[in-house]
Design a protein around this motif. Structure first.
Motif, PDB file in Angstrom:
ATOM      1  N   THR A 294       0.853  -1.136  -0.295  1.00 50.85           N
ATOM      2  CA  THR A 294      -0.005   0.056   0.062  1.00 50.85           C
ATOM      3  C   THR A 294       0.738   1.398   0.065  1.00 50.85           C
ATOM      4  O   THR A 294       0.261   2.409  -0.636  1.00 50.85           O
ATOM      5  CB  THR A 294      -0.776   0.035   1.243  1.00 50.85           C
ATOM      6  OG1 THR A 294      -1.594  -1.165   1.279  1.00 50.85           O
ATOM      7  CG2 THR A 294      -1.975   1.170   1.240  1.00 50.85           C
ATOM      8  N   MET A 295       1.922   1.165   0.730  1.00 51.65           N
ATOM      9  CA  MET A 295       2.984   2.535   0.890  1.00 51.65           C
ATOM     10  C   MET A 295       3.856   2.719  -0.279  1.00 51.65           C
ATOM     11  O   MET A 295       3.931   3.841  -0.583  1.00 51.65           O
ATOM     12  CB  MET A 295       3.739   2.195   1.844  1.00 51.65           C
ATOM     13  CG  MET A 295       2.716   2.499   3.349  1.00 51.65           C
ATOM     14  SD  MET A 295       3.861   2.437   4.766  1.00 51.65           S
ATOM     15  CE  MET A 295       4.663   1.012   4.736  1.00 51.65           C
ATOM     16  N   MET A 296       4.252   1.699  -0.899  1.00 54.52           N
ATOM     17  CA  MET A 296       5.353   1.876  -1.915  1.00 54.52           C
ATOM     18  C   MET A 296       5.005   2.072  -3.265  1.00 54.52           C
ATOM     19  O   MET A 296       3.755   1.960  -3.800  1.00 54.52           O
ATOM     20  CB  MET A 296       6.172   0.599  -1.925  1.00 54.52           C
ATOM     21  CG  MET A 296       6.987  -0.018  -0.686  1.00 54.52           C
ATOM     22  SD  MET A 296       8.351   1.008  -0.332  1.00 54.52           S
ATOM     23  CE  MET A 296       9.497   0.262  -1.414  1.00 54.52           C
ATOM     24  N   PRO A 297       5.939   3.055  -3.912  1.00 51.21           N
ATOM     25  CA  PRO A 297       5.618   3.073  -5.394  1.00 51.21           C
ATOM     26  C   PRO A 297       6.212   2.151  -5.921  1.00 51.21           C
ATOM     27  O   PRO A 297       6.675   1.101  -5.567  1.00 51.21           O
ATOM     28  CB  PRO A 297       6.392   4.538  -5.583  1.00 51.21           C
ATOM     29  CG  PRO A 297       7.384   4.572  -4.644  1.00 51.21           C
ATOM     30  CD  PRO A 297       6.918   3.692  -3.491  1.00 51.21           C
ATOM     31  N   ARG A 298       6.128   2.183  -7.482  1.00 51.76           N
ATOM     32  CA  ARG A 298       6.337   1.061  -8.245  1.00 51.76           C
ATOM     33  C   ARG A 298       7.935   1.338  -8.816  1.00 51.76           C
ATOM     34  O   ARG A 298       8.084   2.603  -9.388  1.00 51.76           O
ATOM     35  CB  ARG A 298       5.465   0.917  -9.330  1.00 51.76           C
ATOM     36  CG  ARG A 298       5.638  -0.295 -10.202  1.00 51.76           C
ATOM     37  CD  ARG A 298       4.696  -0.302 -11.249  1.00 51.76           C
ATOM     38  NE  ARG A 298       3.398  -0.645 -10.862  1.00 51.76           N
ATOM     39  CZ  ARG A 298       2.418   0.515 -11.187  1.00 51.76           C
ATOM     40  NH1 ARG A 298       2.650   1.401 -11.826  1.00 51.76           N
ATOM     41  NH2 ARG A 298       1.309   0.381 -10.692  1.00 51.76           N
ATOM     42  N   TYR A 299       8.726   0.233  -9.086  1.00 49.61           N
ATOM     43  CA  TYR A 299       9.999   0.373  -9.483  1.00 49.61           C
ATOM     44  C   TYR A 299       9.597   0.428 -11.380  1.00 49.61           C
ATOM     45  O   TYR A 299       8.689  -0.151 -11.461  1.00 49.61           O
ATOM     46  CB  TYR A 299      10.965  -0.658  -9.299  1.00 49.61           C
ATOM     47  CG  TYR A 299      11.991  -0.532  -8.064  1.00 49.61           C
ATOM     48  CD1 TYR A 299      12.215   0.629  -8.061  1.00 49.61           C
ATOM     49  CD2 TYR A 299      11.973  -1.707  -7.175  1.00 49.61           C
ATOM     50  CE1 TYR A 299      13.144   0.796  -6.944  1.00 49.61           C
ATOM     51  CE2 TYR A 299      12.954  -1.408  -6.178  1.00 49.61           C
ATOM     52  CZ  TYR A 299      13.683  -0.362  -6.092  1.00 49.61           C
ATOM     53  OH  TYR A 299      14.283  -0.274  -5.058  1.00 49.61           O
ATOM     54  N   ARG A 300      10.464   0.776 -11.800  1.00 49.46           N
ATOM     55  CA  ARG A 300      10.697   0.452 -13.359  1.00 49.46           C
ATOM     56  C   ARG A 300      11.030  -0.903 -13.257  1.00 49.46           C
ATOM     57  O   ARG A 300      11.805  -1.355 -12.628  1.00 49.46           O
ATOM     58  CB  ARG A 300      11.712   1.277 -13.959  1.00 49.46           C
ATOM     59  CG  ARG A 300      11.149   2.867 -14.331  1.00 49.46           C
ATOM     60  CD  ARG A 300      12.018   3.496 -15.537  1.00 49.46           C
ATOM     61  NE  ARG A 300      13.279   2.980 -15.266  1.00 49.46           N
ATOM     62  CZ  ARG A 300      14.360   4.069 -15.043  1.00 49.46           C
ATOM     63  NH1 ARG A 300      14.007   5.248 -14.602  1.00 49.46           N
ATOM     64  NH2 ARG A 300      15.657   3.385 -15.024  1.00 49.46           N
ATOM     65  N   PRO A 301      10.725  -1.742 -14.509  1.00 49.94           N
ATOM     66  CA  PRO A 301      11.291  -2.911 -14.507  1.00 49.94           C
ATOM     67  C   PRO A 301      12.672  -3.123 -14.515  1.00 49.94           C
ATOM     68  O   PRO A 301      13.104  -4.058 -13.752  1.00 49.94           O
ATOM     69  CB  PRO A 301      10.813  -3.323 -16.106  1.00 49.94           C
ATOM     70  CG  PRO A 301       9.665  -2.636 -16.327  1.00 49.94           C
ATOM     71  CD  PRO A 301       9.997  -1.350 -15.618  1.00 49.94           C
ATOM     72  N   ASP A 302      13.545  -2.322 -15.103  1.00 46.19           N
ATOM     73  CA  ASP A 302      14.883  -2.571 -14.836  1.00 46.19           C
ATOM     74  C   ASP A 302      15.505  -2.261 -13.500  1.00 46.19           C
ATOM     75  O   ASP A 302      16.357  -2.871 -12.967  1.00 46.19           O
ATOM     76  CB  ASP A 302      15.704  -1.719 -16.175  1.00 46.19           C
ATOM     77  CG  ASP A 302      15.137  -0.292 -15.954  1.00 46.19           C
ATOM     78  OD1 ASP A 302      14.409   0.214 -15.577  1.00 46.19           O
ATOM     79  OD2 ASP A 302      16.159   0.457 -15.844  1.00 46.19           O
ATOM     80  N   GLN A 303      14.650  -1.397 -12.956  1.00 45.76           N
ATOM     81  CA  GLN A 303      15.154  -0.942 -11.526  1.00 45.76           C
ATOM     82  C   GLN A 303      14.870  -2.124 -10.480  1.00 45.76           C
ATOM     83  O   GLN A 303      15.603  -2.499  -9.844  1.00 45.76           O
ATOM     84  CB  GLN A 303      14.386   0.249 -11.013  1.00 45.76           C
ATOM     85  CG  GLN A 303      14.801   1.522 -11.413  1.00 45.76           C
ATOM     86  CD  GLN A 303      14.117   2.586 -11.073  1.00 45.76           C
ATOM     87  OE1 GLN A 303      12.661   2.570 -10.999  1.00 45.76           O
ATOM     88  NE2 GLN A 303      14.569   3.842 -10.976  1.00 45.76           N
ATOM     89  N   GLY A 304      13.608  -2.837 -10.747  1.00 50.11           N
ATOM     90  CA  GLY A 304      13.390  -3.700 -10.160  1.00 50.11           C
ATOM     91  C   GLY A 304      14.117  -5.170 -10.051  1.00 50.11           C
ATOM     92  O   GLY A 304      14.645  -5.675  -9.096  1.00 50.11           O
ATOM     93  N   VAL A 305      14.514  -5.530 -11.434  1.00 51.48           N
ATOM     94  CA  VAL A 305      15.274  -6.311 -11.778  1.00 51.48           C
ATOM     95  C   VAL A 305      16.689  -6.264 -11.214  1.00 51.48           C
ATOM     96  O   VAL A 305      17.143  -7.260 -10.598  1.00 51.48           O
ATOM     97  CB  VAL A 305      15.376  -6.733 -13.256  1.00 51.48           C
ATOM     98  CG1 VAL A 305      16.667  -7.584 -13.588  1.00 51.48           C
ATOM     99  CG2 VAL A 305      14.222  -7.365 -13.630  1.00 51.48           C
TER     100      VAL A 305
END
Lengths: 326, 117
Positions: A294-305
Motif C-alpha cells: 500500500t505504501m510503496m511506489p512502483r519500480y521501473r522493470p529494470d530498476q526492480g530486476v
C-alpha cells in the motif's frame, strides 16, 4: 487409509476448501487494511463488515459469460491456471499443515519445482491471450521471475541445509520445518546465514508475489494490468485464484522455515494449536506485505530486476556460502 | 502421523495430486459454472471477439509483441554496463539468447557442487 487421508487433505484441509476460505478472508483483510491506510472504509456492504465481498466478487466472475478474443486459446489458459491451483494445494501436503504429511529425503527439490510451476502457470495462461499490453506484461513477468525465483529458492535452501547438517533433516521440507526454531542458534555462521537468508527470502517473496515495488508486470496505470489485460469473467476468476493462493502458500512456507513454524507449540503433539500459531504468524507476515504494497511506489522493470540481482541474490548467495562453509 | 516415501515415488504422487487438484478445479469450478450460468447468457457478436485498443483495432502484427525482446530489453537496461562489456569483448549478441542464461545457471550449479564437494 492412506488414500483417504491424502484425498481429504487435498480437497478439504489444508487443500482446496480451506484455500477457498483463506482466499476470501485474506482478500477481505487485504482490501480492508489497505483501505484504512488510505482513509477509506473498504468493503462494508456484503456480509458482516463486508466479509463476504470477495466471495461475491468471485462468484460474480465465475457466473459471467466466458468471452475470449478470436485469436485467444480456448483451453490452455484455464488448464494452466487449474494446474497452478492443483500444484499449490499439492505443495501444502508436504508441510506440517497437513495432519498426515507426505515427505521424502530431498523432497525440497519437488517443492521448489511445484512452486516455480505455479508462477509459470500464470505466464502460460497469459500467453494464451495475445494482446500488446499482455505480451509486454509477460516479458516483464518473465524478467521478474528469472530475478526473484533464484533469490527465493536460494534463501529457502539455507534453513534446509542448516537443518540437514545439524539435525539430520535429509533436505526434507517437512523435517526442516519441525526444527526450524532451533536453526538460528546452531552456530555463529549459521546464525549469520539465517539472518542474510531471512532478508533475501523476504525480498524474493515480494518479487514472486508482485508486491510493490515489484508489481511492474501488471502495472495497471501503465499497461492496464499487463498479464491480466485480456481476461474477464471465469477466466479472470481462475487467474486471480492462483495469484491470491500464491499470497497464502508462499508466506506460509516462509513462516515454516524462518519464523519457527508452529513454535513454541509442537505441531506433532498438538496439531490444531500448532495450526493456529502458524496462521497467526502468517497473518503478521501478510500484514507487513499488505502495508508495504500500500505504501510503496512502483519500480521501473529494470530498476526492480537490478535490485533483486544486486541485493537479493547477493545476500542469498552469501548466506548459501556461509552455511555451506559452516 | 506422517507418510515417508522415497523421492521418486513422492514425485509421482505429488504430480498425480497436482493433476487431480487441477481436474477438480477445472470441472468443479470453471466448467460447472460455465455450463450452469455462463452458457445461458452467451450471445454471438463479432465485435466481442476483436482486440480493441483505444477504440481502434490494432494491426495484427502488434498482437504478438515479441516477448523475448521485452525480456532482453528489461535485462539490458538493468545491467547496462555488463551487457555493453560483453557485447564489446565477445563481439556477438549471444546475450540475447536463452542459451546464455541457461549457461549462467549451469555455471552456478557447477560452482555450488564444487563448494558442496
Amino acid at each position: 487409509m492412506i488414500v483417504v487421508d491424502i484425498l481429504l487433505q487435498l480437497l478439504v484441509f489444508p487443500g482446496l476448501l480451506f484455500m477457498i476460505a483463506m482466499v476470501i478472508f485474506t482478500q477481505w483483510y487485504w482490501r480492508k487494511a489497505s483501505a484504512r491506510m488510505a482513509f477509506r472504509r473498504g468493503p462494508t456492504r456484503t456480509g458482516p463488515v463486508g466479509l463476504l465481498q470477495p466471495l461475491a466478487d468471485f462468484f460474480k466472475l465465475l457466473m459471467k459469460e466466458d468471452a475470449t478474443t478470436r485469436i485467444a486459446s480456448k483451453y490452455i489458459p484455464v488448464i494452466a491456471a487449474s494446474l497452478g491451483v492443483g500444484s499449490l494445494i499439492a505443495v501444502l501436503l508436504l508441510t506440517p499443515l497437513s495432519y498426515a504429511p507426505l515427505y521424502a529425503p530431498y523432497d525440497s527439490i519437488i517443492l521448489f519445482y511445484f512452486l516455480v510451476w505455479t508462477s509459470l502457470s500464470i505466464a502460460l495462461a497469459a500467453l494464451g491471450t495475445p494482446n500488446p499490453y499482455t505480451n509486454i506484461g509477460i516479458g516483464r513477468y518473465l524478467a521478474l521471475l528469472v530475478s526473484a525465483e533464484p533469490v527465493l529458492i536460494a534463501s529457502f535452501l539455507v534453513p534446509i541445509i542448516v537443518a540437514s547438517k545439524a539435525f539430520g533433516a535429509q533436505y526434507s521440507f517437512y523435517l526442516t520445518s519441525l526444527v526450524s526454531i532451533n536453526l538460528w542458534t546452531v552456530n555463529p555462521a549459521a546464525t549469520i546465514a539465517m539472518i542474510l537468508a531471512f532478508i533475501a527470502g523476504f525480498i524474493g517473496l515480494m518479487g514472486v508475489l508482485m508486491i510493490k515495488p515489484f508489481d511492474f508486470p501488471e502495472a495497471e496505470t501503465e499497461i492496464y494490468w499487463g498479464i491480466f489485460t485480456e481476461y474477464g469473467g471465469p477466466r479472470l476468476a481462475m487467474l486471480f485464484f492462483v495469484h491470491f493462493m500464491e499470497k497464502i502458500v508462499f508466506p506460509i512456507l516462509f513462516v515454516l522455515l524462518f519464523l519457527g513454524g508452529a513454535a513454541p507449540v509442537s505441531i506433532v503433539e498438538n496439531y490444531w494449536l500448532g495450526i493456529i500459531v502458524v496462521l497467526v504468524k502468517y497473518f503478521i507476515v501478510f500484514t507487513v506485505l499488505c502495508l508495504i504494497d500500500t505504501m510503496m511506489p512502483r519500480y521501473r522493470p529494470d530498476q526492480g530486476v537490478k535490485f533483486l540481482w544486486k541485493y537479493g541474490l547477493t545476500l542469498a548467495v552469501l548466506a548459501l556460502i556461509a552455511v555451506i562453509l559452516s | 502421523m506422517a507418510y515417508m516415501f522415497d523421492v521418486f515415488s513422492l514425485i509421482v504422487i505429488v504430480s498425480g495430486l497436482m493433476a487431480l487438484g487441477g481436474f477438480v478445479v477445472y470441472f468443479g469450478l470453471f466448467m460447472l459454472f460455465k455450463k450452469r450460468f455462463g452458457e445461458k447468457i452467451t450471445y454471438h457478436d463479432p465485435v466481442k471477439e476483436d482486440i480493441v485498443m483505444c477504440g481502434e483495432e490494432p494491426p495484427s502484427e502488434e498482437f504478438i509483441v515479441p516477448i523475448t525482446r521485452v525480456f532482453v530489453d528489461v535485462m539490458t537496461r538493468a545491467f547496462r554496463r555488463a551487457f555493453k562489456t560483453i557485447m564489446e569483448t565477445a563481439g556477438s549478441n549471444i546475450v540475447q539468447d536463452w542459451f546464455f542464461y541457461m549457461l549462467l545457471v549451469l555455471i552456478a550449479l557447477i560452482i555450488i557442487s564444487i563448494l558442496v564437494g
